[in-house]
Design an enzyme around this catalytic site. Structure first.
Site, PDB file in Angstrom:
ATOM      1  N   CYS A  86       0.848  -1.197   0.000  1.00 50.69           N
ATOM      2  CA  CYS A  86       0.000   0.000   0.000  1.00 50.69           C
ATOM      3  C   CYS A  86       0.882   1.245   0.000  1.00 50.69           C
ATOM      4  CB  CYS A  86      -0.919  -0.038   1.216  1.00 50.69           C
ATOM      5  SG  CYS A  86      -2.124  -1.364   1.092  1.00 50.69           S
ATOM      6  N   ARG A 105       1.300  -5.693   4.354  1.00 58.14           N
ATOM      7  CA  ARG A 105       1.742  -6.447   5.520  1.00 58.14           C
ATOM      8  C   ARG A 105       0.787  -6.212   6.682  1.00 58.14           C
ATOM      9  NH1 ARG A 105       7.184  -3.421   6.120  1.00 58.14           N
ATOM     10  NH2 ARG A 105       5.621  -1.817   5.716  1.00 58.14           N
ATOM     11  N   TYR A 145       1.911 -10.519   0.895  1.00 61.22           N
ATOM     12  CA  TYR A 145       2.091 -10.463  -0.560  1.00 61.22           C
ATOM     13  C   TYR A 145       1.989 -11.851  -1.193  1.00 61.22           C
ATOM     14  CZ  TYR A 145       4.268  -6.027   0.942  1.00 61.22           C
ATOM     15  OH  TYR A 145       4.533  -4.820   1.521  1.00 61.22           O
ATOM     16  N   HIS A 183      12.328  -4.973  -5.145  1.00 67.41           N
ATOM     17  CA  HIS A 183      11.746  -5.217  -6.476  1.00 67.41           C
ATOM     18  C   HIS A 183      12.138  -6.581  -7.029  1.00 67.41           C
ATOM     19  CE1 HIS A 183      11.029  -0.686  -7.638  1.00 67.41           C
ATOM     20  NE2 HIS A 183      10.378  -1.058  -6.545  1.00 67.41           N
ATOM     21  N   LYS A 217       9.600   2.095 -10.909  1.00 64.83           N
ATOM     22  CA  LYS A 217      10.967   2.483 -11.238  1.00 64.83           C
ATOM     23  C   LYS A 217      11.786   2.618  -9.971  1.00 64.83           C
ATOM     24  CE  LYS A 217      11.588   6.093  -9.725  1.00 64.83           C
ATOM     25  NZ  LYS A 217      11.455   6.725  -8.369  1.00 64.83           N
TER      26      LYS A 217
HETATM   27  N1  LIG Z   1       6.599   6.161 -11.024  1.00 67.57           N
HETATM   28  C1  LIG Z   1       6.553   7.168 -10.169  1.00 67.57           C
HETATM   29  O1  LIG Z   1       6.153   8.296 -10.505  1.00 67.57           O
HETATM   30  C2  LIG Z   1       6.969   6.945  -8.747  1.00 67.57           C
HETATM   31  C3  LIG Z   1       6.795   7.932  -7.797  1.00 67.57           C
HETATM   32  C4  LIG Z   1       7.142   7.654  -6.480  1.00 67.57           C
HETATM   33  C5  LIG Z   1       7.697   6.435  -6.161  1.00 67.57           C
HETATM   34  N2  LIG Z   1       7.901   5.495  -7.119  1.00 67.57           N
HETATM   35  C6  LIG Z   1       8.506   4.185  -6.789  1.00 67.57           C
HETATM   36  O2  LIG Z   1       7.521   3.419  -6.108  1.00 67.57           O
HETATM   37  C7  LIG Z   1       8.135   2.651  -5.082  1.00 67.57           C
HETATM   38  C8  LIG Z   1       7.478   3.015  -3.751  1.00 67.57           C
HETATM   39  O3  LIG Z   1       7.656   4.379  -3.475  1.00 67.57           O
HETATM   40  P1  LIG Z   1       6.687   5.162  -2.447  1.00 67.57           P
HETATM   41  O4  LIG Z   1       7.203   6.508  -2.286  1.00 67.57           O
HETATM   42  O5  LIG Z   1       5.274   5.028  -2.883  1.00 67.57           O
HETATM   43  O6  LIG Z   1       6.979   4.316  -1.122  1.00 67.57           O
HETATM   44  P2  LIG Z   1       6.115   4.057   0.190  1.00 67.57           P
HETATM   45  O7  LIG Z   1       4.924   4.935   0.270  1.00 67.57           O
HETATM   46  O8  LIG Z   1       7.063   4.031   1.341  1.00 67.57           O
HETATM   47  O9  LIG Z   1       5.545   2.587  -0.078  1.00 67.57           O
HETATM   48  C9  LIG Z   1       6.317   1.436  -0.091  1.00 67.57           C
HETATM   49  C10 LIG Z   1       5.428   0.277   0.378  1.00 67.57           C
HETATM   50  O10 LIG Z   1       6.238  -0.882   0.441  1.00 67.57           O
HETATM   51  C11 LIG Z   1       5.748  -1.730   1.461  1.00 67.57           C
HETATM   52  N3  LIG Z   1       6.893  -2.203   2.251  1.00 67.57           N
HETATM   53  C12 LIG Z   1       7.286  -3.496   2.361  1.00 67.57           C
HETATM   54  N4  LIG Z   1       8.349  -3.626   3.155  1.00 67.57           N
HETATM   55  C13 LIG Z   1       8.649  -2.392   3.588  1.00 67.57           C
HETATM   56  C14 LIG Z   1       9.648  -1.892   4.468  1.00 67.57           C
HETATM   57  N5  LIG Z   1      10.559  -2.700   5.050  1.00 67.57           N
HETATM   58  N6  LIG Z   1       9.658  -0.577   4.706  1.00 67.57           N
HETATM   59  C15 LIG Z   1       8.776   0.239   4.119  1.00 67.57           C
HETATM   60  N7  LIG Z   1       7.797  -0.173   3.271  1.00 67.57           N
HETATM   61  C16 LIG Z   1       7.728  -1.476   3.005  1.00 67.57           C
HETATM   62  C17 LIG Z   1       4.763  -0.947   2.302  1.00 67.57           C
HETATM   63  O11 LIG Z   1       3.491  -1.481   2.016  1.00 67.57           O
HETATM   64  P3  LIG Z   1       2.636  -2.286   3.122  1.00 67.57           P
HETATM   65  O12 LIG Z   1       2.945  -1.668   4.456  1.00 67.57           O
HETATM   66  O13 LIG Z   1       1.259  -2.072   2.685  1.00 67.57           O
HETATM   67  O14 LIG Z   1       3.051  -3.727   3.041  1.00 67.57           O
HETATM   68  C18 LIG Z   1       4.851   0.474   1.783  1.00 67.57           C
HETATM   69  O15 LIG Z   1       3.623   1.113   1.738  1.00 67.57           O
HETATM   70  C19 LIG Z   1       9.639   2.929  -5.167  1.00 67.57           C
HETATM   71  O16 LIG Z   1      10.261   1.960  -5.988  1.00 67.57           O
HETATM   72  C20 LIG Z   1       9.713   4.276  -5.869  1.00 67.57           C
HETATM   73  O17 LIG Z   1      10.916   4.445  -6.630  1.00 67.57           O
HETATM   74  C21 LIG Z   1       7.532   5.721  -8.377  1.00 67.57           C
END
Ligand SMILES: NC(=O)c1ccc[n+]([C@@H]2O[C@H](COP(=O)([O-])OP(=O)(O)OC[C@H]3O[C@@H](n4cnc5c(N)ncnc54)[C@H](OP(=O)(O)O)[C@@H]3O)[C@@H](O)[C@H]2O)c1
Length: 347
Positions: free
Chosen positions: A25, A51, A71, A92, A110
């Site tokens: 999420c 999680r 997952y 990833h 990405k």
């Molecule tokens: N394409 C784009 O425009 C774009 C923009 C921003 C980010 N991204 C990419 O998207 C990915 C996520 O970025 P985000 O900023 O959205 O991150 P985020 O809000 O921190 O989300 C990451 C998710 O990963 C899960 N997770 C599993 N193990 C974790 C751990 N040990 N610590 C933290 N989170 C964990 C969590 O989901 P649960 O708690 O639900 O399991 C968390 O919500 C990255 O690869 C980033 O480069 C892409």
């Protein structure tokens, strides 16, 4: 070859719609991807996994799908054709490997992987299984880059000499995944991938890294900003900058023998922001921007590719989605990391 055929089952054909599951999420899923997915023809969101039960429940309510805790449980479902993975970059490779093994097509946030060797293994795996694996680098799907490339090809600014591309964002919260090396943190992987992809899109390749630097935060050990100089065989250069201790900036400039052009908001324009293309050749004029939605375009392209049975080596949009281009990008990231002179960040 025959051994591969014996061990890899053909993926289920997907015809009318692609049924999605989400691993994690994440903020980007909440803010951009899932709202866009809801508007994507041929896509249906089936389930989202977290999680934590509460997070899964919140996302499931907001996006009208089933909550799943864990997952692996989502990957075991048989009513899902494709998974979107917005996990921290360092996760990833592992989770995309598991998703492919479960027979799912994968849209991976990405950068595809933390290293080029992981990217190569994953792309080979997807090819072998006949599944689609795409890196969700959405900016390339905005129409403004097609217009820029047409302007360059038409000779508007003369012969191409160089590009400059930058992506910098303000600091994130101290507990953000980007500051954690074990989760694949750091500015190079997080934002550096954008200017590198812009260089691939705008400068005829192949590109090599002529120099680079990365500033490391002594407290976390991740790079917080940096720069790279890429060159091609014809002496065209790409000066790239990235960071997350900056005032917000994402833009590129292309300089030719007759003039130059500038594109602001190059990587993250929301659907209602249309900055336009500023051209100096030699007089200044602005080509008005046209609204476009890169988030929906990228999802539509993924869905259409899955439905058409297109594999990792085909790039119908010509935006650098082939396995070869994705792998080149991962290798350039590796190279910038390897040659980048390291300095301590002052922040
Ligand atoms: N394409 C784009 O425009 C774009 C923009 C921003 C980010 N991204 C990419 O998207 C990915 C996520 O970025 P985000 O900023 O959205 O991150 P985020 O809000 O921190 O989300 C990451 C998710 O990963 C899960 N997770 C599993 N193990 C974790 C751990 N040990 N610590 C933290 N989170 C964990 C969590 O989901 P649960 O708690 O639900 O399991 C968390 O919500 C990255 O690869 C980033 O480069 C892409």
């Amino acid at each position: 070859m025959s051994q591969v055929r014996e061990t890899v089952a053909d993926p289920e054909p997907v015809r009318d719609r692609v049924r999605f599951g989400v691993l994690g999420c994440a903020e980007i899923a909440w803010r951009r991807t899932l709202p866009a997915l809801a508007l994507t023809p041929g896509a249906e969101l089936i389930a989202v996994a977290s999680r934590e039960p509460d997070k899964a429940g919140e996302f499931a309510t907001a996006f009208d799908c089933a909550p799943v805790v864990g997952y692996d449980r989502l990957l075991a479902r048989t009513d899902i054709d494709a998974v979107y993975i917005p996990l921290p970059t360092g996760m990833h490779f592992d989770w995309a490997t598991r998703a492919l093994a479960a027979g799912k097509h994968v849209l991976l946030e990405k950068p595809l992987c933390a290293t080029a060797s992981q990217a190569r293994i994953l792309l080979d795996d997807a090819r072998r299984r006949g599944l689609l694996l795409r890196e969700n680098l959405m900016f390339r799907y905005h129409d403004q880059h097609r217009r820029v490339r047409e302007l360059i090809a038409s000779g508007e600014i003369g012969e191409l000499r160089s590009i400059t591309a930058r992506f910098g964002i303000p600091p994130r919260a101290a507990d953000d995944i980007r500051y954690r090396p074990e989760l694949g943190g750091g500015a190079l992987l997080d934002v550096g991938v954008y200017p590198i992809a812009a260089a691939q899109l705008l400068v005829p390749g192949p590109l090599s890294v002529a120099g680079a630097m990365r500033a490391l935060d002594p407290a976390t050990g991740v790079d917080v900003h940096g720069a790279a100089l890429l060159v091609n065989g014809d002496g065209v250069s790409a000066q790239l900058e990235f960071g997350f201790d900056h005032g917000y900036r994402c833009a590129y400039e292309i300089w030719g023998s007759r003039g130059h052009l500038v594109l602001d908001r190059a990587f993250t324009p929301p659907p209602d922001v249309t900055p336009g293309i500023e051209i100096f050749a030699p007089q200044r004029r602005v080509l008005p921007g046209r609204p476009d939605d890169q988030f929906r375009n990228a999802l539509r392209a993924f869905v259409n590719a899955v439905r058409a049975g297109v594999g990792v080596d085909v790039d119908p949009g010509g935006v650098g989605d082939t396995a070869a281009a994705v792998l080149d990008r991962a290798r350039l990231l590796d190279r910038v990391r390897a040659v980048g002179a390291q300095t301590a960040s002052s922040t």
